[in-house]
Scaffold this motif. Sequence first.
Motif, PDB file in Angstrom:
ATOM      1  N   VAL A 478    -107.259  24.714  30.672  1.00  0.00           N
ATOM      2  CA  VAL A 478    -107.428  25.270  28.841  1.00  0.00           C
ATOM      3  C   VAL A 478    -106.163  24.909  28.396  1.00  0.00           C
ATOM      4  CG1 VAL A 478    -109.215  26.934  29.394  1.00  0.00           C
ATOM      5  CG2 VAL A 478    -106.808  27.868  29.597  1.00  0.00           C
ATOM      6  N   GLY A 479    -105.319  24.040  28.640  1.00  0.00           N
ATOM      7  CA  GLY A 479    -104.368  23.429  27.635  1.00  0.00           C
ATOM      8  C   GLY A 479    -103.029  24.380  28.058  1.00  0.00           C
ATOM      9  N   HIS A 480    -102.697  25.049  28.972  1.00  0.00           N
ATOM     10  CA  HIS A 480    -101.542  25.977  28.838  1.00  0.00           C
ATOM     11  C   HIS A 480    -100.513  25.085  29.283  1.00  0.00           C
ATOM     12  CE1 HIS A 480    -104.834  28.930  29.279  1.00  0.00           C
ATOM     13  NE2 HIS A 480    -104.061  29.558  28.503  1.00  0.00           N
ATOM     14  N   LEU A 481     -99.187  25.860  28.826  1.00  0.00           N
ATOM     15  CA  LEU A 481     -97.924  24.863  29.148  1.00  0.00           C
ATOM     16  C   LEU A 481     -97.367  25.965  30.202  1.00  0.00           C
ATOM     17  CD1 LEU A 481     -97.088  23.965  25.616  1.00  0.00           C
ATOM     18  CD2 LEU A 481     -98.092  22.393  27.616  1.00  0.00           C
ATOM     19  N   SER A 482     -96.527  25.134  31.462  1.00  0.00           N
ATOM     20  CA  SER A 482     -95.710  26.148  32.295  1.00  0.00           C
ATOM     21  C   SER A 482     -94.192  26.461  31.690  1.00  0.00           C
ATOM     22  CB  SER A 482     -95.697  25.233  33.392  1.00  0.00           C
ATOM     23  OG  SER A 482     -94.816  24.237  33.270  1.00  0.00           O
ATOM     24  N   LEU A 483     -93.970  27.670  31.949  1.00  0.00           N
ATOM     25  CA  LEU A 483     -92.481  28.072  31.566  1.00  0.00           C
ATOM     26  C   LEU A 483     -91.980  28.861  32.876  1.00  0.00           C
ATOM     27  CD1 LEU A 483     -90.040  28.829  29.680  1.00  0.00           C
ATOM     28  CD2 LEU A 483     -91.186  31.180  29.187  1.00  0.00           C
ATOM     29  N   ARG A 484     -91.049  27.890  33.326  1.00  0.00           N
ATOM     30  CA  ARG A 484     -90.326  28.222  34.603  1.00  0.00           C
ATOM     31  C   ARG A 484     -88.810  28.587  34.223  1.00  0.00           C
ATOM     32  NH1 ARG A 484     -88.208  25.510  39.561  1.00  0.00           N
ATOM     33  NH2 ARG A 484     -88.826  26.948  41.406  1.00  0.00           N
ATOM     34  N   ILE A 485     -88.499  29.909  34.814  1.00  0.00           N
ATOM     35  CA  ILE A 485     -87.067  30.442  34.748  1.00  0.00           C
ATOM     36  C   ILE A 485     -86.607  30.508  36.145  1.00  0.00           C
ATOM     37  CG2 ILE A 485     -85.878  32.398  33.899  1.00  0.00           C
ATOM     38  CD1 ILE A 485     -88.077  32.979  31.833  1.00  0.00           C
ATOM     39  N   THR A 486     -85.371  29.795  36.200  1.00  0.00           N
ATOM     40  CA  THR A 486     -84.775  29.834  37.474  1.00  0.00           C
ATOM     41  C   THR A 486     -83.244  29.872  37.240  1.00  0.00           C
ATOM     42  OG1 THR A 486     -84.290  27.396  37.521  1.00  0.00           O
ATOM     43  CG2 THR A 486     -86.467  28.528  38.912  1.00  0.00           C
ATOM     44  N   SER A 487     -82.490  29.874  38.247  1.00  0.00           N
ATOM     45  CA  SER A 487     -80.996  29.907  38.280  1.00  0.00           C
ATOM     46  C   SER A 487     -80.340  29.091  39.075  1.00  0.00           C
ATOM     47  CB  SER A 487     -80.752  31.499  38.646  1.00  0.00           C
ATOM     48  OG  SER A 487     -81.224  31.852  40.150  1.00  0.00           O
ATOM     49  N   ASN A 488     -79.088  28.964  38.816  1.00  0.00           N
ATOM     50  CA  ASN A 488     -78.177  28.018  39.478  1.00  0.00           C
ATOM     51  C   ASN A 488     -76.745  28.918  39.584  1.00  0.00           C
ATOM     52  OD1 ASN A 488     -76.533  26.044  40.672  1.00  0.00           O
ATOM     53  ND2 ASN A 488     -75.925  25.532  38.705  1.00  0.00           N
ATOM     54  N   PRO A 489     -76.608  29.420  40.762  1.00  0.00           N
ATOM     55  CA  PRO A 489     -77.315  29.169  42.121  1.00  0.00           C
ATOM     56  C   PRO A 489     -78.813  29.612  42.257  1.00  0.00           C
ATOM     57  CG  PRO A 489     -75.772  30.671  42.584  1.00  0.00           C
ATOM     58  CD  PRO A 489     -75.322  30.271  41.239  1.00  0.00           C
ATOM     59  N   PRO A 490     -79.757  29.231  42.962  1.00  0.00           N
ATOM     60  CA  PRO A 490     -80.993  29.684  43.142  1.00  0.00           C
ATOM     61  C   PRO A 490     -81.027  31.080  43.634  1.00  0.00           C
ATOM     62  CG  PRO A 490     -80.661  28.320  44.913  1.00  0.00           C
ATOM     63  CD  PRO A 490     -79.104  28.150  43.997  1.00  0.00           C
ATOM     64  N   SER A 491     -82.159  31.753  43.513  1.00  0.00           N
ATOM     65  CA  SER A 491     -82.637  33.088  43.990  1.00  0.00           C
ATOM     66  C   SER A 491     -82.246  34.275  43.054  1.00  0.00           C
ATOM     67  CB  SER A 491     -82.399  33.286  45.341  1.00  0.00           C
ATOM     68  OG  SER A 491     -81.134  33.671  45.383  1.00  0.00           O
ATOM     69  N   ILE A 492     -81.359  33.926  41.874  1.00  0.00           N
ATOM     70  CA  ILE A 492     -80.988  35.223  41.227  1.00  0.00           C
ATOM     71  C   ILE A 492     -82.255  35.239  40.413  1.00  0.00           C
ATOM     72  CG2 ILE A 492     -79.429  35.873  39.375  1.00  0.00           C
ATOM     73  CD1 ILE A 492     -77.457  33.971  40.470  1.00  0.00           C
ATOM     74  N   LEU A 493     -82.751  34.166  39.545  1.00  0.00           N
ATOM     75  CA  LEU A 493     -83.875  34.420  39.006  1.00  0.00           C
ATOM     76  C   LEU A 493     -85.037  33.428  39.579  1.00  0.00           C
ATOM     77  CD1 LEU A 493     -82.319  34.423  35.338  1.00  0.00           C
ATOM     78  CD2 LEU A 493     -83.349  36.350  36.604  1.00  0.00           C
ATOM     79  N   ILE A 494     -86.213  33.793  39.344  1.00  0.00           N
ATOM     80  CA  ILE A 494     -87.346  32.690  39.669  1.00  0.00           C
ATOM     81  C   ILE A 494     -88.488  33.342  38.972  1.00  0.00           C
ATOM     82  CG2 ILE A 494     -87.673  33.961  42.123  1.00  0.00           C
ATOM     83  CD1 ILE A 494     -88.748  31.233  42.636  1.00  0.00           C
ATOM     84  N   ASP A 495     -89.236  32.802  38.013  1.00  0.00           N
ATOM     85  CA  ASP A 495     -90.550  33.153  37.413  1.00  0.00           C
ATOM     86  C   ASP A 495     -91.179  32.326  36.853  1.00  0.00           C
ATOM     87  OD1 ASP A 495     -92.286  35.110  36.089  1.00  0.00           O
ATOM     88  OD2 ASP A 495     -91.042  35.167  34.159  1.00  0.00           O
ATOM     89  N   GLN A 496     -92.486  32.261  37.004  1.00  0.00           N
ATOM     90  CA  GLN A 496     -93.247  31.100  36.540  1.00  0.00           C
ATOM     91  C   GLN A 496     -94.271  31.767  35.443  1.00  0.00           C
ATOM     92  OE1 GLN A 496     -93.201  27.728  37.880  1.00  0.00           O
ATOM     93  NE2 GLN A 496     -94.317  27.056  36.150  1.00  0.00           N
ATOM     94  N   GLN A 497     -94.431  31.271  34.402  1.00  0.00           N
ATOM     95  CA  GLN A 497     -95.670  31.771  33.258  1.00  0.00           C
ATOM     96  C   GLN A 497     -96.249  30.517  32.931  1.00  0.00           C
ATOM     97  OE1 GLN A 497     -94.395  34.548  30.395  1.00  0.00           O
ATOM     98  NE2 GLN A 497     -92.409  35.110  31.608  1.00  0.00           N
ATOM     99  N   TYR A 498     -97.725  30.861  32.234  1.00  0.00           N
ATOM    100  CA  TYR A 498     -98.368  29.782  31.650  1.00  0.00           C
ATOM    101  C   TYR A 498     -98.984  30.378  30.333  1.00  0.00           C
ATOM    102  CZ  TYR A 498     -98.250  27.781  36.614  1.00  0.00           C
ATOM    103  OH  TYR A 498     -97.678  27.297  37.365  1.00  0.00           O
ATOM    104  N   LEU A 499     -98.420  29.621  29.238  1.00  0.00           N
ATOM    105  CA  LEU A 499     -98.645  29.935  28.009  1.00  0.00           C
ATOM    106  C   LEU A 499     -99.427  28.974  27.385  1.00  0.00           C
ATOM    107  CD1 LEU A 499     -95.040  31.508  27.433  1.00  0.00           C
ATOM    108  CD2 LEU A 499     -97.006  32.782  28.049  1.00  0.00           C
ATOM    109  N   LEU A 500    -100.074  29.521  26.122  1.00  0.00           N
ATOM    110  CA  LEU A 500    -100.788  28.645  25.093  1.00  0.00           C
ATOM    111  C   LEU A 500     -99.571  27.962  24.126  1.00  0.00           C
ATOM    112  CD1 LEU A 500    -103.669  30.840  23.898  1.00  0.00           C
ATOM    113  CD2 LEU A 500    -103.715  28.654  25.324  1.00  0.00           C
ATOM    114  N   PRO A 501     -99.885  26.624  23.707  1.00  0.00           N
ATOM    115  CA  PRO A 501     -98.811  25.754  22.904  1.00  0.00           C
ATOM    116  C   PRO A 501     -98.965  26.804  21.962  1.00  0.00           C
ATOM    117  CG  PRO A 501    -100.454  24.437  23.949  1.00  0.00           C
ATOM    118  CD  PRO A 501    -100.972  25.740  24.407  1.00  0.00           C
TER     119      PRO A 501
END
Length: 848
Positions: A478-501
């Motif tokens: 249905v046209g959603h866009l991915s929003l991925r939140i991570t970190s460097n170094p990894p594992s501090i943050l990890i989140d995946q959302q799908y939002l409307l434009p």
Amino acid sequence: MNRPHPPPANRPGCWAVRTCLAALLAGSAAAQTVQLRQTSVPVGIVNQTTSVTMNTVATTVTAPETSGSYTFCYWTLNATRWADPSGGAQNPAQFTVAGAVDAVAVYVPTAADTDSDGLPDWWEYRYLGTLTWNGSDNPDGDAFINSDELARGLYPGVPDLPDHGGVSRRRSIISVIQDPVHYVLLTELSDPAGVVLQTRIVPKGVPVALTNPPESISSYNFTGWLFNGTRFDHPTDWQPITVTPTTNMTLVARYTPSTQDSDADGLPDWKELLWFESLQYTNASDPDGDGFTIADEETRGFTSLAADELAHGGISRRRGSAIYVDTTGRLPFRLASDPATILDSTTYQPAGSLVTVPDKTGNTYGSLQFCWWDLNGVRQQDASGAALSGFTFTLNTPSTATAHYIDPNLDSDGDGIKDWYEWTYFGSLQYNVTSDPDGDGFSIAEELARGQAPQVADVLAHGGISRRRSAAIFASTVGHLSLRITSNPPSILIDQQYLLPGTLVTVPDRTGNTYSNLQFSWWDRNGVRQVDASGVALGGLTFTINTPTNLVANYIDPGVDTDGDGIKDWHEWTYYGTLANGPTSDTDGDGFTYADELARNQSPRTVDTLVHGGISRRRGMAVTVDPVVLAGPPEVGELQATDISTTTATISASINALSSATTANFEFGPTPAFGYSVASVSILNGFIADSMAADLMNLTPDTLYYYRVNATNASGTTTSPAATFRTLPSRSNYDEWALIYSITDPHGDEDSDGVKNLVEYAFGMNPRTASDLWKLPVIELIGGRFRLSVTAPQDVNDVIYGAAWSPDCLTWTAIPESGSGRFHEFLSPANQVGAPRMFVRWVIQLAP
């Protein structure tokens, strides 16, 4: 865990009885069922998968109006927005089942107004279906523009009419048919009034289920539905019944006083009207001609609407509950879980069907996390041996797919690797942190640190790029866009959302945030460092998402100075995004070197001016300075306890360090003396209150806990007053099972299959579907004795299994148990072999 349903009754002596008269069950072919999958965007607000019957009318769950900072907009069914005749979103969505349905409840941020027209996005999407309208538009052509409709709480798709005197009349979508060609009005009433009252607009010519009328209420009993004064349903119909309206219909649920016996024949009027639609019979009548009077039928639990026959040997035949008999060669496919009750559903599909088992990536249940699937006892894994979170196979034999869940914090072999990780990647606990099962030169500990897969050989190519098996991706229809939140170094943050434009995204400010020995420095968005107008890294972001977006929070050791220039790397990366500037640099050209700016706590990217009197002005964060108290012991704000369960809770407090290095710790315990302490943490050295929290585990259910916080700096220690919280009471296995299926009455029969809820629990059945009657234990006749036996399901530990026999269905005698452990067995008395007749039944009770 918050649950939307009240807990079921669980009282000592609470029991249910299932009578088994060695019945010959009548077979019937079940209607075809398909899957109804209900999810949400963002994920997690709605998540439910059920089976629905083809060509029937089904409804989704009612999506919550709000969830956190999001508000409901509309349902999509197979990617199509679902609306009522006026164009407004339906909630719940009602539809006719024509195949498998993927229903998605769409949410947007409550505060979002992406087109800045004064109308919240959720309001436009819900009532108008698009953002193309603005506040001055008037789509329904009445006297109110959209901004007026919003302010007055009116419906922008239905014309509203103001009447003389200032009273506003509006047409209701419930009482006005917008499209009489395709929709009709269905009204349900009751006599006497007040028991049933509902008016609906329904599609013309489409079957729809009526309200399920209560069997009895106050001093009245239900005696059938009337249409134009004539009985509409039949005595043998299960409620609720289905109607197919082609014109406006009004049906009346008739109720009759429970004690009324107008013909004084000893048979209450409500029974005669419900069964026979007349008062012509008495207790001595035999309307079905089977030789048993109505009084006999009631005593034996028979029905007066079907002939019963007692055959030689004392076996009673009667019309029994329907069971599923498939004559088309379809095969059963069952979804189950370990531990039991998390999943339990069965469908029937043609041999050779391609079956897809749902993806359970990251799925949790209570304190457990999904780990692996097995199909008919065989673990499902990819080519590397890692467990599959979902899979597809061809159904050629009766099959069961079992989802295994494990406590993600458990390390039963104490090897430093959580059991969940070992079972997911290896299917056993045979390895430890020094093992290298994929032979790539990296131990499991190193693979974990790098976020690599321990079953796939990793190669460090020139430039330090690591190749590995990719995680699952999300595909939106249905046209959603991915929003991925991570970190460097990894594992501090990890989140995946799908939002409307066009959704407005706000990323929390992480200024000053620390993780272990690292401190937040800057965000990058799709590889671009995010800065303010002066070039300083932003701690938080707000932007409108129009393309798939990756956000990376970069953390640095605040004590490291790799170029040895006397300026910490963290400061250089935060202010410049490079290590190219030394202590003599003056990038803002204000006459102060980088070293001078640091010494004066000024910004090296903002021009500073010394005015008469030596006061330095700079752009900075606004603070409130108390001219009297410039320093002192830390200030402690309000204490809070949240996320309280039977064994866990989170406690938090806000602490103002008053510009002095401060440490703080929690004390807690079941008495005012506390007894336990949480390790100390460092608090920001400033005048702004910082928040600290601690997750408490392994608490005792239904217990009052005391807690407080101690904060210490150079000026002294502040100890807060004690606060309290109480953990939730623990629940029995039956209570948890009842909550899963939204059951409130153990004596009820939610799926109307003739089996009480408590009996379904005792025999591992699903109280929401009648398709699993095959799970009822079979009563055997061996050498003239009846044998009742069952092995209690794995998680059923609070049931007392019993059995009884009777020569006449009037007096019952308990049968001694001959089983042991989880296996229960009962044999009718040997001295009754050859008796004219015998009846046996299960007796199921909840343990006190």
